[in-house]
Design a protein around this motif. Structure first.
Motif, PDB file in Angstrom:
ATOM      1  N   LEU A  42      21.205  44.141  35.555  1.00  0.00           N
ATOM      2  CA  LEU A  42      21.635  44.728  36.838  1.00  0.00           C
ATOM      3  C   LEU A  42      22.058  43.633  37.820  1.00  0.00           C
ATOM      4  CD1 LEU A  42      19.083  47.624  37.443  1.00  0.00           C
ATOM      5  CD2 LEU A  42      21.559  47.787  36.963  1.00  0.00           C
ATOM      6  N   MET A  43      21.270  42.559  37.869  1.00  0.00           N
ATOM      7  CA  MET A  43      21.604  41.446  38.769  1.00  0.00           C
ATOM      8  C   MET A  43      22.936  40.821  38.378  1.00  0.00           C
ATOM      9  SD  MET A  43      18.521  38.875  39.765  1.00  0.00           S
ATOM     10  CE  MET A  43      17.710  38.925  38.199  1.00  0.00           C
ATOM     11  N   ALA A  44      23.114  40.601  37.075  1.00  0.00           N
ATOM     12  CA  ALA A  44      24.344  39.948  36.610  1.00  0.00           C
ATOM     13  C   ALA A  44      25.559  40.805  36.948  1.00  0.00           C
ATOM     14  CB  ALA A  44      24.269  39.693  35.103  1.00  0.00           C
ATOM     15  N   ASP A  45      25.412  42.130  36.782  1.00  0.00           N
ATOM     16  CA  ASP A  45      26.548  43.017  37.063  1.00  0.00           C
ATOM     17  C   ASP A  45      26.868  43.009  38.562  1.00  0.00           C
ATOM     18  OD1 ASP A  45      28.507  44.714  35.916  1.00  0.00           O
ATOM     19  OD2 ASP A  45      27.450  46.464  36.724  1.00  0.00           O
ATOM     20  N   ALA A  46      25.816  42.955  39.384  1.00  0.00           N
ATOM     21  CA  ALA A  46      26.037  42.925  40.838  1.00  0.00           C
ATOM     22  C   ALA A  46      26.696  41.601  41.264  1.00  0.00           C
ATOM     23  CB  ALA A  46      24.705  43.118  41.568  1.00  0.00           C
ATOM     24  N   VAL A  47      26.243  40.510  40.685  1.00  0.00           N
ATOM     25  CA  VAL A  47      26.830  39.201  41.020  1.00  0.00           C
ATOM     26  C   VAL A  47      28.290  39.149  40.552  1.00  0.00           C
ATOM     27  CG1 VAL A  47      26.710  36.718  40.520  1.00  0.00           C
ATOM     28  CG2 VAL A  47      24.626  37.986  41.074  1.00  0.00           C
ATOM     29  N   ARG A  48      28.540  39.668  39.368  1.00  0.00           N
ATOM     30  CA  ARG A  48      29.916  39.737  38.864  1.00  0.00           C
ATOM     31  C   ARG A  48      30.810  40.505  39.853  1.00  0.00           C
ATOM     32  NH1 ARG A  48      32.578  44.142  38.390  1.00  0.00           N
ATOM     33  NH2 ARG A  48      30.863  45.164  37.318  1.00  0.00           N
ATOM     34  N   ARG A  49      30.324  41.670  40.316  1.00  0.00           N
ATOM     35  CA  ARG A  49      31.136  42.493  41.208  1.00  0.00           C
ATOM     36  C   ARG A  49      31.389  41.761  42.525  1.00  0.00           C
ATOM     37  NH1 ARG A  49      27.852  46.648  42.102  1.00  0.00           N
ATOM     38  NH2 ARG A  49      28.109  47.270  39.931  1.00  0.00           N
ATOM     39  N   LYS A  50      30.335  41.130  43.049  1.00  0.00           N
ATOM     40  CA  LYS A  50      30.452  40.466  44.346  1.00  0.00           C
ATOM     41  C   LYS A  50      31.407  39.259  44.291  1.00  0.00           C
ATOM     42  CE  LYS A  50      27.741  38.034  47.784  1.00  0.00           C
ATOM     43  NZ  LYS A  50      26.482  37.357  48.011  1.00  0.00           N
ATOM     44  N   PHE A  51      31.345  38.486  43.223  1.00  0.00           N
ATOM     45  CA  PHE A  51      32.102  37.235  43.190  1.00  0.00           C
ATOM     46  C   PHE A  51      33.494  37.368  42.567  1.00  0.00           C
ATOM     47  CE2 PHE A  51      27.919  35.792  44.153  1.00  0.00           C
ATOM     48  CZ  PHE A  51      28.081  34.629  44.897  1.00  0.00           C
ATOM     49  N   VAL A  52      33.620  38.118  41.486  1.00  0.00           N
ATOM     50  CA  VAL A  52      34.939  38.218  40.837  1.00  0.00           C
ATOM     51  C   VAL A  52      35.495  39.640  40.810  1.00  0.00           C
ATOM     52  CG1 VAL A  52      34.676  36.100  39.471  1.00  0.00           C
ATOM     53  CG2 VAL A  52      33.921  38.283  38.499  1.00  0.00           C
ATOM     54  N   GLY A  53      34.748  40.596  41.382  1.00  0.00           N
ATOM     55  CA  GLY A  53      35.296  41.934  41.576  1.00  0.00           C
ATOM     56  C   GLY A  53      35.312  42.784  40.318  1.00  0.00           C
ATOM     57  N   ASN A  54      36.042  43.909  40.425  1.00  0.00           N
ATOM     58  CA  ASN A  54      36.055  44.880  39.330  1.00  0.00           C
ATOM     59  C   ASN A  54      37.173  44.656  38.324  1.00  0.00           C
ATOM     60  OD1 ASN A  54      33.805  46.496  39.662  1.00  0.00           O
ATOM     61  ND2 ASN A  54      34.772  47.644  41.336  1.00  0.00           N
ATOM     62  N   ALA A  55      38.060  43.697  38.626  1.00  0.00           N
ATOM     63  CA  ALA A  55      39.195  43.475  37.727  1.00  0.00           C
ATOM     64  C   ALA A  55      38.737  42.789  36.441  1.00  0.00           C
ATOM     65  CB  ALA A  55      40.238  42.617  38.426  1.00  0.00           C
ATOM     66  N   VAL A  56      39.295  43.274  35.328  1.00  0.00           N
ATOM     67  CA  VAL A  56      39.096  42.609  34.035  1.00  0.00           C
ATOM     68  C   VAL A  56      40.426  41.952  33.667  1.00  0.00           C
ATOM     69  CG1 VAL A  56      38.603  42.935  31.585  1.00  0.00           C
ATOM     70  CG2 VAL A  56      37.355  44.276  33.296  1.00  0.00           C
ATOM     71  N   HIS A  57      40.411  40.653  33.487  1.00  0.00           N
ATOM     72  CA  HIS A  57      41.647  39.940  33.162  1.00  0.00           C
ATOM     73  C   HIS A  57      41.872  39.928  31.658  1.00  0.00           C
ATOM     74  CE1 HIS A  57      42.258  38.766  37.256  1.00  0.00           C
ATOM     75  NE2 HIS A  57      40.970  38.477  37.320  1.00  0.00           N
ATOM     76  N   LEU A  58      43.125  40.191  31.280  1.00  0.00           N
ATOM     77  CA  LEU A  58      43.503  40.209  29.869  1.00  0.00           C
ATOM     78  C   LEU A  58      44.187  38.898  29.517  1.00  0.00           C
ATOM     79  CD1 LEU A  58      44.942  43.839  29.727  1.00  0.00           C
ATOM     80  CD2 LEU A  58      42.858  43.024  28.604  1.00  0.00           C
ATOM     81  N   ARG A  59      43.737  38.276  28.463  1.00  0.00           N
ATOM     82  CA  ARG A  59      44.368  37.050  27.963  1.00  0.00           C
ATOM     83  C   ARG A  59      44.888  37.346  26.565  1.00  0.00           C
ATOM     84  NH1 ARG A  59      42.973  35.294  33.053  1.00  0.00           N
ATOM     85  NH2 ARG A  59      40.972  34.221  33.169  1.00  0.00           N
ATOM     86  N   GLY A  60      46.140  37.070  26.307  1.00  0.00           N
ATOM     87  CA  GLY A  60      46.701  37.294  24.967  1.00  0.00           C
ATOM     88  C   GLY A  60      46.447  36.072  24.100  1.00  0.00           C
ATOM     89  N   LEU A  61      45.720  36.277  22.998  1.00  0.00           N
ATOM     90  CA  LEU A  61      45.336  35.163  22.126  1.00  0.00           C
ATOM     91  C   LEU A  61      46.309  35.016  20.960  1.00  0.00           C
ATOM     92  CD1 LEU A  61      43.143  33.066  21.154  1.00  0.00           C
ATOM     93  CD2 LEU A  61      42.084  34.982  19.931  1.00  0.00           C
ATOM     94  N   ILE A  62      46.827  33.810  20.773  1.00  0.00           N
ATOM     95  CA  ILE A  62      47.651  33.523  19.594  1.00  0.00           C
ATOM     96  C   ILE A  62      46.989  32.392  18.812  1.00  0.00           C
ATOM     97  CG2 ILE A  62      49.935  32.912  18.721  1.00  0.00           C
ATOM     98  CD1 ILE A  62      51.120  33.743  21.428  1.00  0.00           C
ATOM     99  N   GLU A  63      46.584  32.706  17.572  1.00  0.00           N
ATOM    100  CA  GLU A  63      45.985  31.691  16.699  1.00  0.00           C
ATOM    101  C   GLU A  63      47.137  31.012  15.976  1.00  0.00           C
ATOM    102  OE1 GLU A  63      41.952  34.393  16.109  1.00  0.00           O
ATOM    103  OE2 GLU A  63      43.843  34.884  15.114  1.00  0.00           O
ATOM    104  N   ILE A  64      47.589  29.903  16.527  1.00  0.00           N
ATOM    105  CA  ILE A  64      48.876  29.318  16.120  1.00  0.00           C
ATOM    106  C   ILE A  64      48.777  28.603  14.777  1.00  0.00           C
ATOM    107  CG2 ILE A  64      48.566  27.193  17.457  1.00  0.00           C
ATOM    108  CD1 ILE A  64      51.533  27.296  18.192  1.00  0.00           C
TER     109      ILE A  64
END
Ligand code: 5AD
Length: 352
Positions: A22-44
């Motif tokens: 619960l603490m980790a989820d609250a800290v996540r929301r407070k500091f980096v918000g609700n957005a989930v960033h997508l990174r496209g992975l290419i194993e070159i």
């Protein structure tokens, strides 16, 4: 936030991690918000000169090796860009067939043709390579230190004859070159005890990491660790399990230790729990997902551990988006670079 060694040890060993989550989820929301960033992975490329005792791509293994052509690579990049992702992650074994110059030209072309941030994950390359790629425009670099226990690290990660492996030193150099720097560890390596795992988390904080990736150790049958050939010297009750709950605890503690960091819910976690591993990571501190864009015909060859599952194209857009929305989160806009304590974005800036 107060989080010292005894606190961390207590959480790692607790049978009731709910308050930590619960603490980790609250800290996540407070500091980096609700957005989930997508990174496209290419194993070159799956070529590798190293002999890591845990990894299926180790040089000794006979498996079909591949390296994408420039055109194969750019068709993946275009898909990542067209789906509106903000970042491409270029990952490979430590492959010197990926020359300094080839990577320079790739980075420059991505920067000329797209607004994508470029993350590299190409192993322990010499300083000159790291400097040249930064100069060419690369924004971020990922290099896990795997464990802070120096004796265990030496056992599972032999140096090349020419130089001693010192990933912590490379991480400092990457910072000084101006990269956003990511690192992390495997959880449940045979021989890893609770004290060293607590030290790993304190090390995330002392390195001031921008990104932290953690996942379970998954035994690969064609490796010394997977075959049980390396004998651990720690008492059985001190051995960290490579369990889902332990990985979630480490994700949560990483969020508390580094509130501003970008933390992925990793493929290795989802491999342990294909049904909702991604979602559990995202609700216990993580804020990033890295769908796999490696062309289908090569994907099974990038077998660092068995049964690696992928949030994969062509269902990439769909499945990642649905998972993110199903837990009430939004998809991040822009490149999703590290937010600094004054709330501004670091230099690679926002897309659009
Ligand atoms: N189990 C889990 N993670 C692994 N990695 C490599 N081999 C394994 C394995 N058998 C992780 C390492 C490496 C990252 C690219 O993949 O942490 O840094």
């Amino acid at each position: 936030m107060k989080l010292d060694r005894p606190d961390i040890l207590g959480w790692l060993k607790t049978e009731d991690p709910a308050p930590l989550f619960l603490m980790a989820d609250a800290v996540r929301r407070k500091f980096v918000g609700n957005a989930v960033h997508l990174r496209g992975l290419i194993e070159i490329s799956n070529h590798c000169v190293r002999s890591c005792a845990y990894c299926g791509l180790r040089a000794e293994n006979t498996l079909r090796r591949y390296r994408l052509s420039t055109e194969e690579f750019f068709s993946c990049v275009r898909r990542i860009d067209s789906l509106g992702f903000g970042t491409v992650v270029i990952q490979a074994g430590e492959d010197y067939g990926i020359t300094t110059e080839w990577m320079v030209s790739i980075i420059k072309r991505i920067k000329a043709e797209t607004p994508l941030a470029v993350t590299l994950s190409l192993g322990e390359r010499p300083y000159e390579d790291l400097a040249a790629w930064r100069e060419a425009g690369a924004d971020r670099y990922l290099l896990r230190f795997e464990t802070s226990d120096a004796v265990l690290y030496r056992k599972i990660h032999p140096s090349l004859p020419s130089r001693t492996s010192d990933r912590l030193e490379i991480l400092r150099r990457l910072k000084s070159l101006g990269y956003e720097v990511g690192s992390g560890v495997m959880v449940g390596i045979p021989g890893q005890d609770y004290r060293s795992l607590a030290e790993d988390i304190l090390t995330f904080r002392s390195l001031d990491l921008d990104m932290i990736g953690v996942g379970p150790f998954l035994p690969h049958p064609d490796t010394p660790l997977g075959r049980g050939e390396l004998h651990s010297s720690i008492p059985e009750d001190q051995q960290v399990p490579n369990s889902e709950i332990m990985v979630l605890k480490v994700i949560a503690l990483s969020r508390l230790a580094c509130p501003w960091a970008n933390i992925p819910s990793t493929t290795a976690l989802a491999t342990l729990n294909p049904q909702n591993g991604y979602e559990l990571g995202l609700t216990r501190g993580a804020n990033v997902v890295m769908p796999n864009f490696t062309p289908g015909r090569y994907r099974s060859l990038y077998a660092i551990y068995p049964n690696k599952i992928c949030l994969s194209e062509p269902d990439t857009g769909g499945s990642a988006l649905n998972r993110i929305r199903s837990i009430g989160r939004t998809v991040g806009k822009g490149t999703g670079g590290r937010r600094t304590p004054d709330g501004t974005l670091s230099e690679c800036g926002e897309r659009r």
